[in-house]
Write a protein that holds these residues in place. Structure first.
Motif, PDB file in Angstrom:
ATOM      1  N   VAL A 194      15.882   5.032   9.506  1.00 22.42           N
ATOM      2  CA  VAL A 194      16.464   5.168   8.271  1.00 22.42           C
ATOM      3  C   VAL A 194      17.794   5.743   8.121  1.00 22.42           C
ATOM      4  O   VAL A 194      18.849   5.478   8.333  1.00 22.42           O
ATOM      5  CB  VAL A 194      16.591   4.587   6.746  1.00 22.42           C
ATOM      6  CG1 VAL A 194      17.802   4.176   6.139  1.00 22.42           C
ATOM      7  CG2 VAL A 194      14.910   3.577   6.856  1.00 22.42           C
ATOM      8  N   GLU A 195      17.755   7.069   8.717  1.00 21.22           N
ATOM      9  CA  GLU A 195      19.078   8.133   8.331  1.00 21.22           C
ATOM     10  C   GLU A 195      17.807   9.639   8.307  1.00 21.22           C
ATOM     11  O   GLU A 195      17.681   9.177   8.445  1.00 21.22           O
ATOM     12  CB  GLU A 195      19.324   8.443   6.621  1.00 21.22           C
ATOM     13  CG  GLU A 195      20.431   9.442   6.708  1.00 21.22           C
ATOM     14  CD  GLU A 195      21.190   9.321   5.112  1.00 21.22           C
ATOM     15  OE1 GLU A 195      22.155   9.994   4.982  1.00 21.22           O
ATOM     16  OE2 GLU A 195      20.676   8.960   4.202  1.00 21.22           O
ATOM     17  N   VAL A 196      19.280   9.707   9.571  1.00 26.12           N
ATOM     18  CA  VAL A 196      19.115  11.383   9.264  1.00 26.12           C
ATOM     19  C   VAL A 196      20.135  12.198   9.736  1.00 26.12           C
ATOM     20  O   VAL A 196      21.428  11.708  10.754  1.00 26.12           O
ATOM     21  CB  VAL A 196      18.601  11.622  12.047  1.00 26.12           C
ATOM     22  CG1 VAL A 196      17.842  12.984  12.125  1.00 26.12           C
ATOM     23  CG2 VAL A 196      17.125  10.691  11.230  1.00 26.12           C
ATOM     24  N   VAL A 197      19.964  13.169   9.384  1.00 27.84           N
ATOM     25  CA  VAL A 197      21.072  14.944   9.354  1.00 27.84           C
ATOM     26  C   VAL A 197      20.285  15.268   9.806  1.00 27.84           C
ATOM     27  O   VAL A 197      19.682  16.309   8.991  1.00 27.84           O
ATOM     28  CB  VAL A 197      21.617  14.537   7.224  1.00 27.84           C
ATOM     29  CG1 VAL A 197      22.836  15.766   7.608  1.00 27.84           C
ATOM     30  CG2 VAL A 197      22.411  13.060   7.585  1.00 27.84           C
ATOM     31  N   THR A 248      11.145  10.350   2.550  1.00 27.46           N
ATOM     32  CA  THR A 248      12.192  11.109   2.538  1.00 27.46           C
ATOM     33  C   THR A 248      11.387  12.656   2.350  1.00 27.46           C
ATOM     34  O   THR A 248      10.953  13.197   2.088  1.00 27.46           O
ATOM     35  CB  THR A 248      13.203  11.285   1.464  1.00 27.46           C
ATOM     36  OG1 THR A 248      12.960  10.089   1.182  1.00 27.46           O
ATOM     37  CG2 THR A 248      14.444  11.888   1.218  1.00 27.46           C
ATOM     38  N   SER A 262      13.237  16.511   3.906  1.00 26.55           N
ATOM     39  CA  SER A 262      14.604  17.376   3.466  1.00 26.55           C
ATOM     40  C   SER A 262      13.995  18.849   3.893  1.00 26.55           C
ATOM     41  O   SER A 262      12.914  18.969   3.977  1.00 26.55           O
ATOM     42  CB  SER A 262      14.264  17.486   2.217  1.00 26.55           C
ATOM     43  OG  SER A 262      14.094  17.997   0.948  1.00 26.55           O
ATOM     44  N   VAL A 302      15.247   9.636   6.450  1.00 26.45           N
ATOM     45  CA  VAL A 302      14.520   8.909   5.981  1.00 26.45           C
ATOM     46  C   VAL A 302      13.766   8.111   6.924  1.00 26.45           C
ATOM     47  O   VAL A 302      14.456   7.595   7.527  1.00 26.45           O
ATOM     48  CB  VAL A 302      15.589   8.426   5.189  1.00 26.45           C
ATOM     49  CG1 VAL A 302      15.127   6.855   3.951  1.00 26.45           C
ATOM     50  CG2 VAL A 302      16.289   9.640   3.895  1.00 26.45           C
ATOM     51  N   LYS A 342      17.892  16.542   6.762  1.00 30.35           N
ATOM     52  CA  LYS A 342      16.746  15.062   5.967  1.00 30.35           C
ATOM     53  C   LYS A 342      16.328  13.984   7.178  1.00 30.35           C
ATOM     54  O   LYS A 342      17.593  13.848   8.031  1.00 30.35           O
ATOM     55  CB  LYS A 342      18.223  14.819   5.346  1.00 30.35           C
ATOM     56  CG  LYS A 342      17.570  12.954   4.331  1.00 30.35           C
ATOM     57  CD  LYS A 342      18.291  12.887   2.941  1.00 30.35           C
ATOM     58  CE  LYS A 342      19.323  12.412   3.771  1.00 30.35           C
ATOM     59  NZ  LYS A 342      20.158  11.634   2.635  1.00 30.35           N
ATOM     60  N   THR A 375       9.413   3.817   1.393  1.00 27.53           N
ATOM     61  CA  THR A 375      10.004   4.882   2.216  1.00 27.53           C
ATOM     62  C   THR A 375       9.366   6.102   2.189  1.00 27.53           C
ATOM     63  O   THR A 375       9.551   6.790   0.505  1.00 27.53           O
ATOM     64  CB  THR A 375      11.318   4.799   1.284  1.00 27.53           C
ATOM     65  OG1 THR A 375      12.188   3.158   1.071  1.00 27.53           O
ATOM     66  CG2 THR A 375      12.665   5.539   1.691  1.00 27.53           C
ATOM     67  N   GLU A 432      15.816   9.392  15.337  1.00 28.77           N
ATOM     68  CA  GLU A 432      17.146   8.796  15.108  1.00 28.77           C
ATOM     69  C   GLU A 432      17.705   8.092  14.158  1.00 28.77           C
ATOM     70  O   GLU A 432      17.229   6.768  14.514  1.00 28.77           O
ATOM     71  CB  GLU A 432      18.243   9.491  16.391  1.00 28.77           C
ATOM     72  CG  GLU A 432      17.483   9.723  17.718  1.00 28.77           C
ATOM     73  CD  GLU A 432      18.653  10.083  19.174  1.00 28.77           C
ATOM     74  OE1 GLU A 432      18.214  11.166  19.664  1.00 28.77           O
ATOM     75  OE2 GLU A 432      18.176   9.176  19.465  1.00 28.77           O
ATOM     76  N   THR A 433      18.809   8.116  13.563  1.00 25.99           N
ATOM     77  CA  THR A 433      19.420   7.096  12.774  1.00 25.99           C
ATOM     78  C   THR A 433      19.195   5.211  13.241  1.00 25.99           C
ATOM     79  O   THR A 433      19.909   5.853  14.829  1.00 25.99           O
ATOM     80  CB  THR A 433      20.600   6.784  12.011  1.00 25.99           C
ATOM     81  OG1 THR A 433      20.368   8.662  11.326  1.00 25.99           O
ATOM     82  CG2 THR A 433      20.901   6.444  11.466  1.00 25.99           C
ATOM     83  N   GLY A 434      18.612   4.743  12.819  1.00 27.41           N
ATOM     84  CA  GLY A 434      18.930   3.572  13.485  1.00 27.41           C
ATOM     85  C   GLY A 434      18.111   3.133  14.452  1.00 27.41           C
ATOM     86  O   GLY A 434      17.151   1.467  14.388  1.00 27.41           O
TER      87      GLY A 434
END
Length: 159
Positions: free
Chosen positions: A63-66, A98, A100, A72, A70, A96, A42-44
């Protein structure tokens, strides 16, 4: 030269199911993190991953979850043992990753892409990037076998 790569694979399951097989630590532990995963992606968040072939849990920064699109991540570069034989305790920089997830064929299949970048442009950085490229390719094959057939291809492979 920037050291980076991207690998991909098609998985014959809907994107949500494939995404959850990566984001959910219980599922990820079933085919990839053979020593276990702690924490949902989860983001963060900072989660812990452990591998039988690289013992000892280590942190992974999310870093980021969509959702269903995505993920990251950042984690410490592992440059292994350089040619001079002196072990690298910690590379002291992050790469990093990533991931997708793209629906295919009316969301009956999913294209998963995984890219990683950020190694130092050195012989040990290059070697480490090749190792991780191999690892992410294995992860995709294991993900496909797990999601499509319930198989853990890493079972017993490293112990």
């Amino acid at each position: 030269m920037a050291l980076k790569f991207e690998v991909s694979m098609r998985v014959s399951k809907p994107v949500h199911e494939v995404f959850e097989a990566v984001a959910d630590p219980a599922k990820l532990s079933g085919y990839f993190t053979t020593g276990g995963a702690v924490g949902r992606l989860e983001t963060g968040a900072t989660v812990q991953w452990d591998f039988a072939d690289f013992p000892g849990a280590f942190p992974v920064e999310v870093v980021e979850v969509v959702q269903d699109e995505k993920i990251v991540l950042k984690w410490e570069a592992n440059e292994g043992v350089p040619e001079d034989g002196q072990p690298v305790v910690g590379a002291n920089y992050m790469t990093t990753v990533t991931m997708s997830f793209s629906p295919l064929d009316g969301d009956t299949r999913t294209l998963v892409r995984i890219g990683e970048e950020g190694w130092r442009d050195t012989p040990t950085g290059l070697k480490a990037s090749y190792g991780n490229c191999m690892g992410w390719t294995q992860m995709l094959a294991c993900l496909k076998a797990f999601v499509e057939h319930g198989l853990n291809l890493r079972e017993g492979a490293f112990r």
